[in-house]
Design an enzyme around this catalytic site. Structure first.
Site, PDB file in Angstrom:
ATOM      1  N   PHE A   1      -4.327   3.345  14.909  1.00 54.92           N
ATOM      2  CA  PHE A   1      -4.686   4.354  13.914  1.00 54.92           C
ATOM      3  C   PHE A   1      -5.856   3.828  13.112  1.00 54.92           C
ATOM      4  O   PHE A   1      -6.104   2.623  13.068  1.00 54.92           O
ATOM      5  CB  PHE A   1      -3.503   4.658  12.987  1.00 54.92           C
ATOM      6  CG  PHE A   1      -2.618   5.745  13.538  1.00 54.92           C
ATOM      7  CD1 PHE A   1      -1.743   5.479  14.579  1.00 54.92           C
ATOM      8  CD2 PHE A   1      -2.674   7.034  13.032  1.00 54.92           C
ATOM      9  CE1 PHE A   1      -0.945   6.478  15.106  1.00 54.92           C
ATOM     10  CE2 PHE A   1      -1.876   8.039  13.544  1.00 54.92           C
ATOM     11  CZ  PHE A   1      -1.009   7.764  14.588  1.00 54.92           C
TER      12      PHE A   1
ATOM     13  N   ASP B   1      -4.300  -6.586   5.155  1.00 54.83           N
ATOM     14  CA  ASP B   1      -5.357  -7.424   5.746  1.00 54.83           C
ATOM     15  C   ASP B   1      -5.411  -8.795   5.089  1.00 54.83           C
ATOM     16  O   ASP B   1      -5.950  -9.739   5.653  1.00 54.83           O
ATOM     17  CB  ASP B   1      -6.712  -6.726   5.592  1.00 54.83           C
ATOM     18  CG  ASP B   1      -6.816  -5.496   6.491  1.00 54.83           C
ATOM     19  OD1 ASP B   1      -6.298  -5.555   7.618  1.00 54.83           O
ATOM     20  OD2 ASP B   1      -7.400  -4.496   6.053  1.00 54.83           O
TER      21      ASP B   1
ATOM     22  N   ASN C   1       0.845  -1.193   0.000  1.00 61.48           N
ATOM     23  CA  ASN C   1       0.000   0.000   0.000  1.00 61.48           C
ATOM     24  C   ASN C   1       0.885   1.250   0.000  1.00 61.48           C
ATOM     25  O   ASN C   1       2.107   1.140  -0.018  1.00 61.48           O
ATOM     26  CB  ASN C   1      -0.948  -0.028   1.204  1.00 61.48           C
ATOM     27  CG  ASN C   1      -0.165  -0.172   2.499  1.00 61.48           C
ATOM     28  OD1 ASN C   1       0.594   0.700   2.868  1.00 61.48           O
ATOM     29  ND2 ASN C   1      -0.330  -1.318   3.175  1.00 61.48           N
TER      30      ASN C   1
ATOM     31  N   LYS D   1       8.552 -17.166 -10.968  1.00 58.95           N
ATOM     32  CA  LYS D   1       7.760 -16.077 -11.533  1.00 58.95           C
ATOM     33  C   LYS D   1       6.501 -16.616 -12.207  1.00 58.95           C
ATOM     34  O   LYS D   1       6.585 -17.578 -12.995  1.00 58.95           O
ATOM     35  CB  LYS D   1       8.616 -15.310 -12.555  1.00 58.95           C
ATOM     36  CG  LYS D   1       7.940 -14.087 -13.107  1.00 58.95           C
ATOM     37  CD  LYS D   1       8.785 -13.388 -14.160  1.00 58.95           C
ATOM     38  CE  LYS D   1       7.973 -12.284 -14.800  1.00 58.95           C
ATOM     39  NZ  LYS D   1       8.553 -11.810 -16.041  1.00 58.95           N
TER      40      LYS D   1
ATOM     41  N   LYS E   1     -11.145  -3.628  18.971  1.00 57.24           N
ATOM     42  CA  LYS E   1      -9.734  -3.993  19.105  1.00 57.24           C
ATOM     43  C   LYS E   1      -9.217  -3.770  20.537  1.00 57.24           C
ATOM     44  O   LYS E   1      -8.020  -3.913  20.793  1.00 57.24           O
ATOM     45  CB  LYS E   1      -8.892  -3.207  18.100  1.00 57.24           C
ATOM     46  CG  LYS E   1      -9.336  -3.445  16.634  1.00 57.24           C
ATOM     47  CD  LYS E   1      -8.297  -3.010  15.640  1.00 57.24           C
ATOM     48  CE  LYS E   1      -8.840  -3.067  14.221  1.00 57.24           C
ATOM     49  NZ  LYS E   1      -7.822  -3.390  13.224  1.00 57.24           N
TER      50      LYS E   1
ATOM     51  N   LYS F   1     -13.566   0.534  15.840  1.00 62.15           N
ATOM     52  CA  LYS F   1     -12.236  -0.085  15.984  1.00 62.15           C
ATOM     53  C   LYS F   1     -11.737   0.019  17.424  1.00 62.15           C
ATOM     54  O   LYS F   1     -11.092  -0.883  17.938  1.00 62.15           O
ATOM     55  CB  LYS F   1     -11.233   0.559  15.019  1.00 62.15           C
ATOM     56  CG  LYS F   1     -11.439   0.115  13.574  1.00 62.15           C
ATOM     57  CD  LYS F   1     -10.497   0.798  12.601  1.00 62.15           C
ATOM     58  CE  LYS F   1     -11.020   0.627  11.184  1.00 62.15           C
ATOM     59  NZ  LYS F   1     -10.341   1.448  10.195  1.00 62.15           N
TER      60      LYS F   1
HETATM   61  N1  CTP Z   1      -4.007  -3.282  12.121  1.00 67.87           N
HETATM   62  C1  CTP Z   1      -3.237  -4.315  12.569  1.00 67.87           C
HETATM   63  N2  CTP Z   1      -3.198  -5.503  11.905  1.00 67.87           N
HETATM   64  C2  CTP Z   1      -3.904  -5.676  10.773  1.00 67.87           C
HETATM   65  C3  CTP Z   1      -4.692  -4.619  10.275  1.00 67.87           C
HETATM   66  C4  CTP Z   1      -4.719  -3.419  10.982  1.00 67.87           C
HETATM   67  O1  CTP Z   1      -2.576  -4.162  13.599  1.00 67.87           O
HETATM   68  N3  CTP Z   1      -3.829  -6.840  10.146  1.00 67.87           N
HETATM   69  C5  CTP Z   1      -4.046  -2.034  12.880  1.00 67.87           C
HETATM   70  C6  CTP Z   1      -3.444  -0.827  12.166  1.00 67.87           C
HETATM   71  O2  CTP Z   1      -2.064  -0.711  12.435  1.00 67.87           O
HETATM   72  C7  CTP Z   1      -4.230   0.306  12.779  1.00 67.87           C
HETATM   73  C8  CTP Z   1      -5.596  -0.297  13.079  1.00 67.87           C
HETATM   74  O3  CTP Z   1      -5.381  -1.714  13.098  1.00 67.87           O
HETATM   75  O4  CTP Z   1      -3.677   0.732  13.999  1.00 67.87           O
HETATM   76  C9  CTP Z   1      -6.674   0.012  12.092  1.00 67.87           C
HETATM   77  O5  CTP Z   1      -6.241  -0.249  10.806  1.00 67.87           O
HETATM   78  P1  CTP Z   1      -7.149   0.074   9.534  1.00 67.87           P
HETATM   79  O6  CTP Z   1      -6.413  -0.381   8.309  1.00 67.87           O
HETATM   80  O7  CTP Z   1      -7.634   1.490   9.600  1.00 67.87           O
HETATM   81  O8  CTP Z   1      -8.399  -0.812   9.760  1.00 67.87           O
HETATM   82  P2  CTP Z   1      -8.650  -2.342   9.692  1.00 67.87           P
HETATM   83  O9  CTP Z   1      -8.613  -2.870  11.069  1.00 67.87           O
HETATM   84  O10 CTP Z   1      -7.723  -2.985   8.712  1.00 67.87           O
HETATM   85  O11 CTP Z   1     -10.153  -2.374   9.206  1.00 67.87           O
HETATM   86  P3  CTP Z   1     -10.788  -2.014   7.774  1.00 67.87           P
HETATM   87  O12 CTP Z   1      -9.863  -2.597   6.752  1.00 67.87           O
HETATM   88  O13 CTP Z   1     -12.105  -2.639   7.843  1.00 67.87           O
HETATM   89  O14 CTP Z   1     -10.860  -0.500   7.729  1.00 67.87           O
END
Ligand code: CTP
Length: 399
Positions: A326, A280, A211, A290, A344, A340
């Site tokens: 975050f 995720d 990303n 490859k 969490k 969240k």
């Molecule tokens: N986070 C994490 N591990 C993951 C995904 C996210 O620790 N596999 C943490 C990020 O570092 C951040 C928080 O979760 O502190 C929220 O991340 P965000 O990407 O905004 O949300 P998601 O939990 O991934 O949810 P969604 O994709 O539904 O927005």
């Protein structure tokens, strides 16, 4: 970052003295009141006038030419005692030897002796002079007495040799001063664990899913926490950012590696800040070779979920541990971020929207809303360093 701080530069007679004009100028730009003392030898490489113009303060070279009618504030005492930080750079073998042995026979050594603030010494000399055991012994002695040694760089030295002994670049020296002097050390004794940057999930030896995260926000949190005296571990995905001074950096690539590093370092952490943009999903399989394209066909890549690191740490949260997450959203910022916070088990979620100008990935600024169980505070547009400071202030207030 040095607004209102009094920084004293001690310049001694090495060829790298010319770099100190840039250091003085950068410190002034950071808001510091900069004073310079020099040795006679230093003035053969760079003039006192140069520093006077850059700092707008009188520069002292000769202890017997202090030229003051003020017999209360004798400069070689008042400059040392009023400094918030002293940087001696370039520090020759001579000045290192003198300070290590309590000798005060010129403007630099006499001014340093009464100083009670952090004193940084940046050795700069020929590689063999630096390796000389007597010089090394003096450096170790200074460290034992709490002086902070700024490691010289490796490279081509002005004397024609290659090796260690180069004065670091002005920006690096300034960063050391900022680290030592910019903040009150209110996080001394605290262990802070931060994650930052993106992760990379490999499809094959050539491609990966990632990303746009630059890591800037997490690096700012780690940097500012270290400036505030914390013992900081930063688990970083792939970024182009330099390691912040005084921070222990663990480099990882995948979400799985980040999970393992965070879990194993979380147990004795007092504060955990999770700013990483963790993938995720990761490919179900990573091909050994490859993946070749096929004519006339689209392509589907089967993905599986990664572990949610923040959620996992929320589940095993220790008493008195503060966990900050975050939340990066493009819609329903506050509502989604509140969810969240609960799901969490975090103590605070820093919500930022990718749709707001000046916020989000890559840029040096951010607009964050800090959401806790009991309140919500919307911060204006500010630098990521300022945001980091505000987050840490809030964390301190939660403890
Ligand atoms: N986070 C994490 N591990 C993951 C995904 C996210 O620790 N596999 C943490 C990020 O570092 C951040 C928080 O979760 O502190 C929220 O991340 P965000 O990407 O905004 O949300 P998601 O939990 O991934 O949810 P969604 O994709 O539904 O927005």
């Amino acid at each position: 970052m040095l607004k209102g701080k009094n920084i004293l530069l001690g310049v001694t007679g090495g060829i790298a003295a010319y770099k100190m004009a840039d250091v003085a100028s950068l410190l002034v730009k950071q808001g510091a009141d900069v004073h310079v003392v020099m040795t006679e030898n230093a003035s053969k490489f760079i003039t006192a006038e140069t520093f006077q113009v850059l700092t707008k303060n009188k520069v002292y070279v000769d202890v017997f030419d202090e030229n003051t009618d003020d017999y209360v504030n004798v400069p070689h005492i008042s400059l040392g005692t009023s400094a918030d930080c002293v940087l001696i750079a370039p520090a020759t073998a001579d000045v290192i030897g003198k300070i290590a042995n309590g000798i005060a026979d010129d403007m630099v050594t006499t001014t340093v002796l009464p100083a009670r603030c952090p004193i940084l010494i940046a050795p700069s000399m020929n590689v063999y002079m630096l390796e000389n055991p007597i010089v090394q012994d003096n450096i170790e002695k200074l460290m034992r007495f709490g002086y902070i040694i700024v490691e010289p760089d490796n490279g081509h030295l002005a004397c024609g040799y290659d090796g260690k002994g180069k004065l670091p670049q002005p920006e690096v020296l300034v960063e050391h001063v900022i680290h030592a002097a910019a903040k009150e050390k209110d996080l001394t004794g605290k262990k802070v664990l931060v994650d930052a940057g993106p992760t990379q999930e490999s499809l094959d030896p050539v491609r990966y899913i990632t990303n746009h995260s630059s890591g800037k926000m997490g690096y700012a949190v780690a940097r500012v926490a270290a400036m505030r005296g914390a013992e900081v571990t930063l688990v970083s995905g792939p970024t182009n950012l330099p390691a912040p001074i005084g921070v222990d950096v663990i480099n990882v690539t995948t979400a799985e590696e980040m999970y393992n590093a965070m879990v194993s370092n979380s147990k004795d952490s007092d504060i955990i800040v999770m700013s990483a943009a963790v993938a995720d999903y990761t490919p179900e399989v990573t091909a050994d070779n490859k993946i070749k394209k096929k004519d006339g066909e689209g392509m589907n890549i089967p993905l599986k979920r990664t572990k949610d690191i923040l959620k996992s740490l929320g589940e095993i949260k220790k008493e008195n541990q503060i966990i900050v997450g975050f939340s990066m959203e493009t819609e329903n910022l506050i509502e989604n971020s509140r969810k969240k916070l609960e799901s969490k088990n975090a103590d605070m979620i820093c919500a930022n929207s990718l749709k707001t100008e000046g916020a989000g990935y890559q840029v040096d600024t951010n607009i964050v809303t800090m959401i806790t169980k009991n309140d919500m505070e919307e911060l204006p547009l500010m630098s990521k360093n300022e945001v980091a400071d505000k987050i840490l202030d809030k964390v301190v207030s939660l403890k």
